[in-house]
Design a protein around this motif. Structure first.
Motif, mmCIF file in Angstrom:
data_model
loop_
_atom_site.group_PDB
_atom_site.id
_atom_site.type_symbol
_atom_site.label_atom_id
_atom_site.label_comp_id
_atom_site.label_asym_id
_atom_site.label_seq_id
_atom_site.Cartn_x
_atom_site.Cartn_y
_atom_site.Cartn_z
ATOM 1 N N TRP A 1 -23.717 -61.123 46.197
ATOM 2 C CA TRP A 1 -24.884 -61.116 45.331
ATOM 3 C C TRP A 1 -25.305 -59.698 44.976
ATOM 4 N N THR A 2 -25.738 -59.516 43.744
ATOM 5 C CA THR A 2 -26.265 -58.237 43.280
ATOM 6 C C THR A 2 -27.711 -58.422 42.842
ATOM 7 N N SER A 3 -28.550 -57.475 43.204
ATOM 8 C CA SER A 3 -29.973 -57.548 42.886
ATOM 9 C C SER A 3 -30.232 -57.213 41.427
ATOM 10 N N PRO A 4 -31.445 -57.490 40.939
ATOM 11 C CA PRO A 4 -31.861 -56.904 39.666
ATOM 12 C C PRO A 4 -31.826 -55.370 39.757
ATOM 13 N N VAL A 5 -31.816 -54.726 38.606
ATOM 14 C CA VAL A 5 -31.802 -53.262 38.541
ATOM 15 C C VAL A 5 -33.234 -52.745 38.462
ATOM 16 N N GLY A 6 -33.529 -51.713 39.238
ATOM 17 C CA GLY A 6 -34.821 -51.057 39.166
ATOM 18 C C GLY A 6 -34.686 -49.647 38.628
ATOM 19 N N ARG A 7 -35.769 -49.141 38.058
ATOM 20 C CA ARG A 7 -35.811 -47.755 37.594
ATOM 21 C C ARG A 7 -36.820 -47.003 38.448
ATOM 22 N N THR A 8 -36.495 -45.787 38.827
ATOM 23 C CA THR A 8 -37.412 -44.967 39.593
ATOM 24 C C THR A 8 -37.400 -43.549 39.041
ATOM 25 N N ARG A 9 -38.190 -42.674 39.637
ATOM 26 C CA ARG A 9 -38.263 -41.290 39.164
ATOM 27 C C ARG A 9 -38.646 -40.396 40.331
ATOM 28 N N THR A 10 -37.948 -39.289 40.478
ATOM 29 C CA THR A 10 -38.277 -38.323 41.520
ATOM 30 C C THR A 10 -39.454 -37.455 41.074
ATOM 31 N N ALA A 11 -40.108 -36.840 42.051
ATOM 32 C CA ALA A 11 -41.193 -35.906 41.752
ATOM 33 C C ALA A 11 -40.628 -34.605 41.202
ATOM 34 N N PRO A 12 -41.429 -33.847 40.461
ATOM 35 C CA PRO A 12 -40.969 -32.533 39.985
ATOM 36 C C PRO A 12 -40.701 -31.595 41.155
ATOM 37 N N ALA A 13 -39.955 -30.539 40.890
ATOM 38 C CA ALA A 13 -39.711 -29.513 41.899
ATOM 39 C C ALA A 13 -41.030 -28.909 42.365
ATOM 40 N N ALA A 14 -41.051 -28.428 43.599
ATOM 41 C CA ALA A 14 -42.291 -27.942 44.190
ATOM 42 C C ALA A 14 -42.915 -26.807 43.379
ATOM 43 N N ASP A 15 -42.102 -25.977 42.733
ATOM 44 C CA ASP A 15 -42.628 -24.837 41.982
ATOM 45 C C ASP A 15 -42.752 -25.118 40.493
ATOM 46 N N ALA A 16 -42.524 -26.376 40.078
ATOM 47 C CA ALA A 16 -42.610 -26.721 38.659
ATOM 48 C C ALA A 16 -44.057 -26.985 38.262
ATOM 49 N N THR A 17 -44.340 -26.766 36.989
ATOM 50 C CA THR A 17 -45.647 -27.112 36.436
ATOM 51 C C THR A 17 -45.417 -28.053 35.259
ATOM 52 N N PRO A 18 -45.369 -29.349 35.504
ATOM 53 C CA PRO A 18 -45.114 -30.295 34.412
ATOM 54 C C PRO A 18 -46.205 -30.222 33.355
ATOM 55 N N SER A 19 -45.819 -30.471 32.123
ATOM 56 C CA SER A 19 -46.807 -30.470 31.040
ATOM 57 C C SER A 19 -47.651 -31.725 31.052
ATOM 58 N N ARG A 20 -47.146 -32.765 31.736
ATOM 59 C CA ARG A 20 -47.886 -34.027 31.748
ATOM 60 C C ARG A 20 -47.405 -34.892 32.900
ATOM 61 N N LEU A 21 -48.340 -35.606 33.497
ATOM 62 C CA LEU A 21 -48.036 -36.587 34.527
ATOM 63 C C LEU A 21 -48.861 -37.830 34.216
ATOM 64 N N ARG A 22 -48.179 -38.971 34.128
ATOM 65 C CA ARG A 22 -48.886 -40.229 33.802
ATOM 66 C C ARG A 22 -48.795 -41.173 34.995
ATOM 67 N N ILE A 23 -49.971 -41.649 35.431
ATOM 68 C CA ILE A 23 -50.092 -42.452 36.639
ATOM 69 C C ILE A 23 -50.773 -43.779 36.298
ATOM 70 N N GLY A 24 -50.259 -44.865 36.855
ATOM 71 C CA GLY A 24 -50.954 -46.139 36.782
ATOM 72 C C GLY A 24 -51.772 -46.352 38.043
ATOM 73 N N LEU A 25 -52.999 -46.839 37.885
ATOM 74 C CA LEU A 25 -53.883 -47.135 39.014
ATOM 75 C C LEU A 25 -54.188 -48.623 39.010
#
Length: 540
Positions: free
Chosen positions: A145-169
């Protein structure tokens, strides 16, 4: 503690397809049989593999770091049976795979996890060696059996300054009070992560007809859900019920989640090892231990979060480059008992005792140390209950919630004093629990409307708890008048999308007109902004 580092305003039928999975498990298993990818085991079999589709509860990921993310699933071929339809003792080999593309042509990592009966046949794969700030796709295999596929995302590098971060609450999803349609919309949002701040399940007995769930004629929930959760098996089954929902599965599969609990994952309004009045206090620690074990089994948490005895270290710190530091709190396990009962009461010497704590001493020191060490633009507390003061009347004494931070004002003051002393200028607090949307300025002195603003609080409404709600609550005018620091109040179901940038934070409050039947559209009820260095909400 270890350091772990656009609006969808459419009217489309998001939940029309979303009939509860308990009505369609057989069909789902058949589909899995057609699409499953046979897999030959590398090495000896520890136990017989599942003979039926085992991924009925979906897949999830969580707690992203720059080089790592947790991948989760739980094997349950028959999820509403004890043990999920698997033996009461044993181990199943589960292979996981993570790739840089949805078609799995560029596989990043593979590995083997052991799903053990002792842990509810759950899998918590801590995948390391990933690249920061990137999307990944993952799946599991068990036997044929194979599971459904999920999508994920790693956090930015510790010294990075992303231009935007979008969070669901999001928070508060009572199965028998509404469809999880909000999760279908949440799944379609463009997000870096979802922060879920409590009440993932509810412990109450569920009528076999599921109350106002709007089940098709003749449909019934299994009788096993007709009593309150007390034992480990009870809690495992209740999570299986929630996770059988296709909209919740979609939201988990679309984004990494960072979770914490509130009270209903165990029992209403409990405090540390003290149950609500009327429950046997001598038996409660055993019930809490069972609930904590089931929580860990069913959440995308690392193995180092596994309960030890009756305790579980859940509070932790997650960083998204230099843009945001998230301190995920636990305001249940270590709190002092509520003063004057756990409802809305007039404050007095007991509630104002400086020794009272909502976080416990160790967590409080960890939090304040984190403030002092932070170099992030935004410092976000992701926690359970309302942080800012909420009066019910504008004139004279007012009752306050003894279960929220209002019942622990000295504890709140120590947190705010620690943030100010550390130079934290952009404080944001995520909250849930109340089943309403609120936007509040955090004041230095809530009795003085001209007092300095120290930060903002984004209190998100429930996914389903409380039923449909209403567009304009009866106490709308009086509550806003009693709380000048409150700029938005609504009582629909939904969630919040929070966008953080180097210059501002924006809260888009999404609402649904109904949840007691499927198919509700989503709309943005209001959008508010607070500027970096100038705390306080104003219209976007």
């Amino acid at each position: 503690m270890a350091r772990e580092q656009g609006s969808n305003e459419t009217g489309e039928d998001a939940g029309g397809h979303a009939r509860r999975r308990f009505l369609t498990l057989a069909a789902g298993a058949s589909a899995g049989a057609l699409t499953g990818i046979p897999y030959a085991h590398a090495g000896p079999r520890r136990d017989a593999q599942p003979t039926d589709f085992p991924f009925t509860l979906g897949v999830a990921s969580g707690d992203p770091l720059p080089d790592s993310v947790v991948l989760w699933t739980r094997l349950a071929p028959r999820p509403f049976e004890p043990g999920g339809g698997l033996p009461p003792a044993g181990t199943v080999q589960v292979h996981w795979e993570i790739a840089e593309d949805e078609g799995f042509r560029r596989t990043g990592r593979t590995g083997l996890a052991l799903a053990e009966a002792a842990n509810g046949y759950s899998v918590h794969a801590d995948v390391r060696g990933l690249r920061p700030g990137r999307d990944y796709w993952y799946r599991f295999r068990a036997g044929a059996w194979t599971s459904p596929v999920g999508r994920t995302r790693t956090a930015p590098a510790a010294d990075a300054t992303p231009s935007r971060l979008r969070i669901g609450l999001a928070s508060c999803q009572q199965y028998d009070e509404g469809y999880f349609t909000a999760h279908a919309h949440l799944a379609r949002e463009e997000l870096d992560a979802v922060f879920f701040v409590g009440d993932y399940i509810y412990e109450n007995a569920i009528d076999p007809q599921a109350g106002d769930r709007g089940l098709p004629a003749g449909s019934r929930l299994p009788e096993v859900f007709g009593h309150e959760t007390v034992t480990l098996e009870d809690y495992r089954l209740r999570y299986a019920l929630a996770k059988s929902d296709p909209d919740l599965q979609a939201a988990h599969a679309a984004h990494p989640w960072c979770v914490t609990w509130d009270d209903h994952e165990v029992s209403n309004n409990y405090a540390a090892e003290i149950p609500q009045a009327g429950e046997d206090a001598a038996r409660f620690p055993r019930r809490r231990a069972a609930a904590y074990q089931a929580y860990w089994e069913n959440m995308p948490l690392r193995r180092d979060r596994m309960p030890q005895g009756r305790a579980m270290d859940l509070y932790r710190r997650l960083s998204f480059g230099r843009l945001a530091q998230f301190d995920v709190l636990d305001t249940r396990q270590y709190r002092s008992d509520q003063a004057y009962g756990d409802g809305w009461q007039y404050p007095g010497p007991a509630s104002q005792d400086p020794a009272r704590t909502l976080t416990g001493d160790r967590q409080e020191r960890w939090l304040l140390d984190g403030f002092r060490a932070s170099t992030a633009t935004w410092n976000v507390l992701s926690q359970q209950v309302a942080f800012s003061r909420r009066r019910l009347t504008a004139i004279g004494p007012s009752r306050l919630s003894m279960d929220a931070w209002d019942g622990y004002p000295a504890s709140r003051q120590r947190v705010l004093d620690g943030a100010r002393a550390a130079g934290v200028g952009n404080l944001v607090v995520f909250s849930g629990d109340s089943h309403i949307h609120l936007a509040m300025d955090i004041k230095k002195d809530f009795d003085d409307p001209r007092s300095a603003v120290l930060g903002v609080e984004i209190l998100g409404t429930s996914i389903s708890s409380g039923g449909d709600g209403m567009a304009k609550p009866e106490d709308w005018a009086s509550l806003l008048a009693a709380n000048p620091h409150m700029s938005y109040y609504a009582k629909r179901r939904g969630y919040v999308v929070v966008t953080l940038t180097p210059t501002h934070a924006r809260a888009d409050y999404r609402t649904l007109p109904y949840v007691t039947r499927p198919g509700a559209p989503v709309a943005t009820e209001t959008s508010l902004v607070t500027e970096a260095g100038k705390p306080g909400f104003h219209p976007a």
